[in-house]
Design a protein around this motif. Structure first.
Motif, PDB file in Angstrom:
ATOM      1  N   PHE A  57       0.845  -1.191   0.000  1.00  0.00           N
ATOM      2  CA  PHE A  57       0.000   0.000   0.000  1.00  0.00           C
ATOM      3  C   PHE A  57       0.881   1.241   0.000  1.00  0.00           C
ATOM      4  CE2 PHE A  57      -2.926  -3.200   1.124  1.00  0.00           C
ATOM      5  CZ  PHE A  57      -4.203  -2.715   0.874  1.00  0.00           C
ATOM      6  N   VAL A  58       0.472   2.232  -0.786  1.00  0.00           N
ATOM      7  CA  VAL A  58       1.260   3.454  -0.890  1.00  0.00           C
ATOM      8  C   VAL A  58       0.404   4.664  -0.554  1.00  0.00           C
ATOM      9  CG1 VAL A  58       2.755   2.440  -2.640  1.00  0.00           C
ATOM     10  CG2 VAL A  58       0.754   3.768  -3.342  1.00  0.00           C
ATOM     11  N   ASP A  59       1.077   5.729  -0.133  1.00  0.00           N
ATOM     12  CA  ASP A  59       0.432   7.008   0.094  1.00  0.00           C
ATOM     13  C   ASP A  59       0.323   7.689  -1.265  1.00  0.00           C
ATOM     14  OD1 ASP A  59      -0.289   9.594   0.720  1.00  0.00           O
ATOM     15  OD2 ASP A  59       1.152   9.815   2.348  1.00  0.00           O
TER      16      ASP A  59
ATOM     17  N   GLN B  23      -6.430   7.819  11.396  1.00  0.00           N
ATOM     18  CA  GLN B  23      -5.544   8.572  12.278  1.00  0.00           C
ATOM     19  C   GLN B  23      -4.741   9.625  11.522  1.00  0.00           C
ATOM     20  OE1 GLN B  23      -3.192   5.796  14.565  1.00  0.00           O
ATOM     21  NE2 GLN B  23      -4.990   4.767  15.413  1.00  0.00           N
ATOM     22  N   ALA B  24      -4.973   9.725  10.225  1.00  0.00           N
ATOM     23  CA  ALA B  24      -4.318  10.740   9.399  1.00  0.00           C
ATOM     24  C   ALA B  24      -5.180  10.990   8.167  1.00  0.00           C
ATOM     25  CB  ALA B  24      -2.928  10.285   8.973  1.00  0.00           C
ATOM     26  N   ALA B  25      -5.063  12.183   7.615  1.00  0.00           N
ATOM     27  CA  ALA B  25      -5.833  12.545   6.423  1.00  0.00           C
ATOM     28  C   ALA B  25      -5.065  12.102   5.180  1.00  0.00           C
ATOM     29  CB  ALA B  25      -6.088  14.043   6.407  1.00  0.00           C
ATOM     30  N   LYS B  26      -4.937  10.781   5.024  1.00  0.00           N
ATOM     31  CA  LYS B  26      -4.152  10.230   3.925  1.00  0.00           C
ATOM     32  C   LYS B  26      -5.006   9.333   3.042  1.00  0.00           C
ATOM     33  CE  LYS B  26       0.346  10.272   6.243  1.00  0.00           C
ATOM     34  NZ  LYS B  26       1.500   9.452   6.676  1.00  0.00           N
ATOM     35  N   CYS B  27      -4.590   9.266   1.783  1.00  0.00           N
ATOM     36  CA  CYS B  27      -5.193   8.357   0.809  1.00  0.00           C
ATOM     37  C   CYS B  27      -4.216   7.221   0.576  1.00  0.00           C
ATOM     38  CB  CYS B  27      -5.480   9.100  -0.495  1.00  0.00           C
ATOM     39  SG  CYS B  27      -5.890   8.026  -1.896  1.00  0.00           S
ATOM     40  N   LEU B  28      -4.546   6.048   1.055  1.00  0.00           N
ATOM     41  CA  LEU B  28      -3.737   4.856   0.835  1.00  0.00           C
ATOM     42  C   LEU B  28      -4.432   3.955  -0.177  1.00  0.00           C
ATOM     43  CD1 LEU B  28      -2.798   3.912   4.520  1.00  0.00           C
ATOM     44  CD2 LEU B  28      -1.658   5.532   2.991  1.00  0.00           C
TER      45      LEU B  28
ATOM     46  N   LYS C 247      -9.905  15.950  -6.725  1.00  0.00           N
ATOM     47  CA  LYS C 247     -10.080  16.122  -5.282  1.00  0.00           C
ATOM     48  C   LYS C 247     -10.506  14.760  -4.754  1.00  0.00           C
ATOM     49  CE  LYS C 247     -11.716  19.719  -3.036  1.00  0.00           C
ATOM     50  NZ  LYS C 247     -12.615  20.755  -2.444  1.00  0.00           N
ATOM     51  N   ILE C 248      -9.724  14.222  -3.838  1.00  0.00           N
ATOM     52  CA  ILE C 248      -9.922  12.856  -3.352  1.00  0.00           C
ATOM     53  C   ILE C 248     -10.546  12.867  -1.970  1.00  0.00           C
ATOM     54  CG2 ILE C 248      -8.714  10.735  -2.711  1.00  0.00           C
ATOM     55  CD1 ILE C 248      -6.644  11.461  -4.901  1.00  0.00           C
ATOM     56  N   TYR C 249     -11.643  12.113  -1.815  1.00  0.00           N
ATOM     57  CA  TYR C 249     -12.393  12.058  -0.563  1.00  0.00           C
ATOM     58  C   TYR C 249     -12.061  10.846   0.303  1.00  0.00           C
ATOM     59  CZ  TYR C 249     -15.481  15.451  -2.886  1.00  0.00           C
ATOM     60  OH  TYR C 249     -15.997  16.535  -3.541  1.00  0.00           O
ATOM     61  N   ASP C 250     -11.873   9.693  -0.336  1.00  0.00           N
ATOM     62  CA  ASP C 250     -11.586   8.481   0.436  1.00  0.00           C
ATOM     63  C   ASP C 250     -10.927   7.457  -0.459  1.00  0.00           C
ATOM     64  OD1 ASP C 250     -11.617   7.000   2.851  1.00  0.00           O
ATOM     65  OD2 ASP C 250     -13.321   5.822   2.141  1.00  0.00           O
ATOM     66  N   CYS C 251     -10.108   6.613   0.143  1.00  0.00           N
ATOM     67  CA  CYS C 251      -9.373   5.580  -0.600  1.00  0.00           C
ATOM     68  C   CYS C 251      -9.516   4.263   0.160  1.00  0.00           C
ATOM     69  CB  CYS C 251      -7.923   6.011  -0.754  1.00  0.00           C
ATOM     70  SG  CYS C 251      -7.742   7.627  -1.553  1.00  0.00           S
ATOM     71  N   TYR C 252      -8.404   3.686   0.589  1.00  0.00           N
ATOM     72  CA  TYR C 252      -8.498   2.506   1.454  1.00  0.00           C
ATOM     73  C   TYR C 252      -9.255   2.866   2.726  1.00  0.00           C
ATOM     74  CZ  TYR C 252      -7.152  -0.388   5.373  1.00  0.00           C
ATOM     75  OH  TYR C 252      -7.184  -1.139   6.522  1.00  0.00           O
TER      76      TYR C 252
END
Length: 237
Positions: A42-44, A73-78, A102-107
């Motif tokens: 998995f990548v950021d 726990q972080a505003a990241k897209c994995l 604009k990305i809202y959610d990923c993993y």
């Protein structure tokens, strides 16, 4: 993002109706059918497309539950690396056309999905109804919109929209995560401009190997999925 902490995954094999009941009632699902996978797969996504905009809604309270969601726990897209690479190709095409993502959610961890299920079963909590499900009862959200298992937990699904060069979202006809037929890609009530904008996003994503979901104009899954029968539960951090 490379993470070197071991994490749990839940296989579809052996998961039954009783397991889904446990998911609905517990903050974290302690299923025994667990394997170990390498989180370095998995990548950021921000490391691949740093110019994209990230508005990770479940890290904040700006979502249909109305509060930060368990597991963020972080505003990241994995994403799994294959889906992330596909998204980078889609982003390049969007930029060539004069747009940005604009990305809202990923993993999405399984524990986050469990949080959604607890919320949908709490009939007294309707504080976000006007914005996110104005025409439906909570009992109508189970299934098509909210389920005990989400494709997001497999690591190959993403929710996103298009913006113009100034960062303004294109008009899509409904909010992200609005639970209503209005969010269906081809709902007849939207304007021609809104339909054209939805199809700009859809066509860009399809060309990069993503499959759309007809009930949600923002939802796309990279095919083939790296783990089509697995639901991961490591936190986003």
């Amino acid at each position: 993002m490379l993470l070197n902490i071991s994490f749990k995954v839940v296989s579809l094999l052996g998961v039954c109706a009783l397991s889904n009941v446990a998911i609905a009632n517990e903050p974290h699902n302690p299923l025994s059918s667990v394997d170990q996978y390498d989180r370095s797969e998995f990548v950021d996504v921000a490391t691949l497309i740093p110019t994209a905009l990230f508005d990770i809604r479940y890290f904040s309270g700006q979502n249909f539950v109305g509060e930060p969601i368990t597991g963020y726990q972080a505003a990241k897209c994995l994403l799994h690396k294959t889906a992330a690479e596909g998204l980078a190709k889609a982003h390049t095409q969007a930029q060539k056309a004069g747009y940005n993502f604009k990305i809202y959610d990923c993993y999405r961890p399984q524990r986050a999905v469990d949080h959604f299920v607890r919320w949908v079963n709490d009939e007294a909590d309707t504080k976000t109804k006007a914005a996110y499900y104005p025409n439906l009862g909570k009992d109508q959200l189970l299934g098509g919109y909210i389920a005990a298992k989400s494709g997001h937990s497999r690591g190959s699904t993403i929710d996103l929209t298009l913006t113009d060069a100034k960062g303004e979202e294109l008009h899509m006809g409904s909010l992200f995560d609005m639970f209503d037929p209005l969010s269906n890609t081809d709902d007849p009530r939207i304007t021609e401009e809104q339909k054209a904008n939805r199809y700009k996003l859809k066509n860009i994503m399809i060309a990069a190997g993503f499959s759309p979901y007809s009930m949600e104009w923002w939802h796309f899954t990279y095919k083939p999925q790296a783990y089509p029968n697995t639901y991961f539960d490591f936190v986003v951090q």
